[in-house]
Write a protein that holds these residues in place. Structure first.
Motif, PDB file in Angstrom:
ATOM      1  N   ASP A   1      -0.274  17.631 -10.175  1.00 54.75           N
ATOM      2  CA  ASP A   1       1.004  18.243 -11.209  1.00 54.75           C
ATOM      3  C   ASP A   1       2.213  18.665 -10.294  1.00 54.75           C
ATOM      4  N   GLY A   2       3.395  18.392 -11.029  1.00 53.52           N
ATOM      5  CA  GLY A   2       4.507  18.777 -10.376  1.00 53.52           C
ATOM      6  C   GLY A   2       5.067  17.804  -9.315  1.00 53.52           C
ATOM      7  N   THR A   3       4.300  16.753  -9.124  1.00 53.33           N
ATOM      8  CA  THR A   3       4.862  15.596  -8.203  1.00 53.33           C
ATOM      9  C   THR A   3       5.295  14.474  -8.853  1.00 53.33           C
ATOM     10  N   GLU A   4       6.428  13.689  -8.153  1.00 57.98           N
ATOM     11  CA  GLU A   4       7.088  12.910  -8.811  1.00 57.98           C
ATOM     12  C   GLU A   4       6.158  11.405  -8.416  1.00 57.98           C
ATOM     13  N   ALA A   5       5.393  11.499  -7.493  1.00 55.15           N
ATOM     14  CA  ALA A   5       5.014  10.177  -7.247  1.00 55.15           C
ATOM     15  C   ALA A   5       3.831  10.648  -5.992  1.00 55.15           C
ATOM     16  N   TYR A   6       2.715   9.738  -5.707  1.00 52.34           N
ATOM     17  CA  TYR A   6       2.225   9.756  -4.637  1.00 52.34           C
ATOM     18  C   TYR A   6       2.453   8.771  -3.471  1.00 52.34           C
ATOM     19  N   ILE A   7       2.613   9.118  -2.155  1.00 50.09           N
ATOM     20  CA  ILE A   7       3.294   8.161  -1.279  1.00 50.09           C
ATOM     21  C   ILE A   7       2.174   7.610  -0.298  1.00 50.09           C
ATOM     22  N   LYS A   8       1.642   6.407  -0.060  1.00 48.56           N
ATOM     23  CA  LYS A   8       0.753   5.871   0.837  1.00 48.56           C
ATOM     24  C   LYS A   8       1.449   5.384   2.096  1.00 48.56           C
ATOM     25  N   ILE A   9       1.134   5.732   3.059  1.00 42.57           N
ATOM     26  CA  ILE A   9       1.994   5.408   4.154  1.00 42.57           C
ATOM     27  C   ILE A   9       1.376   4.392   5.268  1.00 42.57           C
ATOM     28  N   PHE A  10       1.721   3.322   5.764  1.00 39.46           N
ATOM     29  CA  PHE A  10       1.225   2.371   6.682  1.00 39.46           C
ATOM     30  C   PHE A  10       2.188   2.037   7.946  1.00 39.46           C
ATOM     31  N   ASN A  11       1.493   2.043   8.920  1.00 40.18           N
ATOM     32  CA  ASN A  11       2.103   1.446  10.156  1.00 40.18           C
ATOM     33  C   ASN A  11       2.067   0.236  10.196  1.00 40.18           C
ATOM     34  N   ASN A  12       2.934  -0.508  10.787  1.00 39.88           N
ATOM     35  CA  ASN A  12       2.786  -2.219  10.707  1.00 39.88           C
ATOM     36  C   ASN A  12       1.715  -2.732  11.456  1.00 39.88           C
ATOM     37  N   ASP A  13       0.763  -1.828  11.995  1.00 42.47           N
ATOM     38  CA  ASP A  13      -0.484  -2.485  12.672  1.00 42.47           C
ATOM     39  C   ASP A  13      -1.471  -2.189  11.575  1.00 42.47           C
ATOM     40  N   GLY A  14      -1.069  -1.754  10.307  1.00 47.95           N
ATOM     41  CA  GLY A  14      -2.068  -1.793   8.971  1.00 47.95           C
ATOM     42  C   GLY A  14      -2.768  -0.218   8.917  1.00 47.95           C
ATOM     43  N   SER A  15      -2.497   0.422  10.009  1.00 48.28           N
ATOM     44  CA  SER A  15      -3.311   1.915  10.118  1.00 48.28           C
ATOM     45  C   SER A  15      -2.362   2.800   9.176  1.00 48.28           C
ATOM     46  N   VAL A  16      -3.156   3.573   8.750  1.00 51.13           N
ATOM     47  CA  VAL A  16      -2.354   4.622   7.786  1.00 51.13           C
ATOM     48  C   VAL A  16      -1.947   5.954   8.542  1.00 51.13           C
ATOM     49  N   ALA A  17      -0.927   6.321   8.149  1.00 49.74           N
ATOM     50  CA  ALA A  17       0.005   7.649   8.747  1.00 49.74           C
ATOM     51  C   ALA A  17      -0.049   8.477   7.691  1.00 49.74           C
ATOM     52  N   GLY A  18      -0.459   9.889   7.964  1.00 45.25           N
ATOM     53  CA  GLY A  18      -0.385  11.151   7.030  1.00 45.25           C
ATOM     54  C   GLY A  18       1.224  11.403   6.617  1.00 45.25           C
ATOM     55  N   ALA A  19       2.037  11.019   7.446  1.00 47.41           N
ATOM     56  CA  ALA A  19       3.404  11.473   7.325  1.00 47.41           C
ATOM     57  C   ALA A  19       4.330  10.390   8.009  1.00 47.41           C
ATOM     58  N   CYS A  20       5.805  10.475   7.417  1.00 46.25           N
ATOM     59  CA  CYS A  20       6.595   9.929   7.757  1.00 46.25           C
ATOM     60  C   CYS A  20       7.798  10.293   7.517  1.00 46.25           C
ATOM     61  N   GLY A  21       8.653  10.876   8.371  1.00 47.39           N
ATOM     62  CA  GLY A  21       9.978  11.903   8.047  1.00 47.39           C
ATOM     63  C   GLY A  21      11.172  10.671   7.609  1.00 47.39           C
ATOM     64  N   ASN A  22      11.146   9.654   8.392  1.00 51.73           N
ATOM     65  CA  ASN A  22      12.378   8.813   8.134  1.00 51.73           C
ATOM     66  C   ASN A  22      12.009   8.098   6.792  1.00 51.73           C
ATOM     67  N   GLY A  23      10.726   7.579   6.509  1.00 52.56           N
ATOM     68  CA  GLY A  23      10.183   6.920   5.258  1.00 52.56           C
ATOM     69  C   GLY A  23      10.540   7.895   3.997  1.00 52.56           C
ATOM     70  N   THR A  24      10.218   8.937   4.384  1.00 50.26           N
ATOM     71  CA  THR A  24      10.293  10.043   3.149  1.00 50.26           C
ATOM     72  C   THR A  24      11.829  10.127   2.559  1.00 50.26           C
ATOM     73  N   ARG A  25      12.571  10.148   3.524  1.00 46.36           N
ATOM     74  CA  ARG A  25      13.910  10.233   3.011  1.00 46.36           C
ATOM     75  C   ARG A  25      14.389   8.895   2.267  1.00 46.36           C
ATOM     76  N   CYS A  26      13.847   7.727   2.929  1.00 40.70           N
ATOM     77  CA  CYS A  26      14.136   6.616   2.059  1.00 40.70           C
ATOM     78  C   CYS A  26      13.570   6.571   0.591  1.00 40.70           C
ATOM     79  N   VAL A  27      12.422   6.842   0.506  1.00 41.97           N
ATOM     80  CA  VAL A  27      11.639   7.149  -0.791  1.00 41.97           C
ATOM     81  C   VAL A  27      12.541   7.962  -1.570  1.00 41.97           C
ATOM     82  N   ALA A  28      12.745   9.168  -0.951  1.00 40.46           N
ATOM     83  CA  ALA A  28      13.880  10.073  -1.678  1.00 40.46           C
ATOM     84  C   ALA A  28      15.040   9.668  -2.383  1.00 40.46           C
ATOM     85  N   HIS A  29      15.484   8.543  -1.560  1.00 45.96           N
ATOM     86  CA  HIS A  29      16.688   8.006  -2.277  1.00 45.96           C
ATOM     87  C   HIS A  29      16.148   6.901  -3.347  1.00 45.96           C
TER      88      HIS A  29
END
Ligand SMILES: N[C@H](CCC[C@H](N)C(=O)O)C(=O)O
Length: 279
Positions: free
Chosen positions: A48-76
């Motif tokens: 509730d109250g969120t705009e989206a659920y963001i799943k983050i992958f590194n380019n080796d296919g592993s999952v990351a729990g956070a990505c600051g630069n990526g979050t700013r890009c998603v924000a735009h």
């Protein structure tokens, strides 16, 4: 897109028609893993109250729990899609509040840092390490203070150096530390040189992506760890190879990260790569 040169692929899956997997993310990255450094998959909101659920992958296919630069890009991306310039998104590392900071700048509340060994996480045999300071195996970089570890939605280890971080062979010992047994979930590795109470130069070997021009979560981790060690103020500029990020570790323990985003191109993923659809 990119965040200070950190290559980000934002994938719009808000139609919920498919689910990205690490294997597909790895395939999209290409043999040489140059298509992106992190992939930010934008799914319909789950909380509730969120705009989206963001799943983050590194380019080796592993999952990351956070990505600051990526979050700013998603924000735009979401700002343009919804017209909203203040929203909350869900990531595996927690809920992140996003604000338009004017111009091309976005501020993300990256949440609160975690310091306990089981929150980094560190391997059991290091369980007696109460704080964020610990000795990590030999690296050939003279280290000024005991290294720091902190989790800001993903694990970070920081080595405080007295020389320009660009003068160290981070490409050689970065992967050794990333995969050190002390980090059961691996770690992002930063070299940090405190230049002034409000300025720190940082270079990062990223878990699952290697050397990048910028790492927003590393900037958060360094800002918090420096303030906690009394090496810098709680409001600092982190100077990354790709440019500066503003970090503020607020009195309420939240970490604010402010920086730009860049849109490079838009297109669609090749149909045959999209999981769950006929190859
Ligand atoms: N470049 C990203 C960091 C991705 C973190 C990823 N390397 C991991 O934690 O596995 C950033 O701007 O925060």
């Amino acid at each position: 897109m990119n965040g200070l040169g950190n290559e980000i692929l934002v994938v719009d899956m808000r139609d919920g028609a498919a689910t990205m997997t690490g294997a597909v993310a790895r395939a999209v990255a290409g043999e040489d893993r140059t298509a992106f450094e992190q992939m930010m998959v934008v799914y319909p909101p789950r909380a509730d109250g969120t705009e989206a659920y963001i799943k983050i992958f590194n380019n080796d296919g592993s999952v990351a729990g956070a990505c600051g630069n990526g979050t700013r890009c998603v924000a735009h991306f979401l700002n343009r899609a919804t017209g909203k310039d203040h929203m909350t998104v869900e990531t595996d590392g927690g809920l992140l509040e996003i604000f338009n900071a004017g111009g091309d700048l976005i501020t993300v509340d990256m949440g609160k840092p975690r310091f306990n060994w089981d929150q980094i996480p560190l391997a059991e045999e290091f369980a007696d390490t109460t704080g964020i300071e610990l000795q990590i195996g030999p690296i050939d970089a003279p280290v000024l203070h005991t290294p720091s570890v902190v989790n800001v939605g993903n694990p970070h280890a920081i080595f405080w150096v007295d020389r320009d971080p660009d003068t160290y062979e981070l490409d050689r010992f970065g992967p050794l530390l990333e995969n050190h047994p002390i980090f059961p979930e691996r770690a992002n590795i930063s070299l940090a040189q405190v230049l002034a109470p409000d300025r720190i130069k940082v270079r990062v070997w990223e878990r699952g992506a290697g050397l990048t021009l910028a790492c927003g979560t590393a900037a958060c981790a360094v800002g918090v760890a420096a303030a906690r060690k009394g090496l810098a103020d709680r409001k600092v500029t982190i100077e990354l190879p790709g440019g500066p990020l503003g970090i503020e570790w607020r009195a309420d323990d939240h970490i604010l990260m402010t920086g730009p985003w860049t849109l490079e191109w838009e297109g669609t993923l090749p149909e045959n790569l999209l999981p769950g659809r006929a190859a």
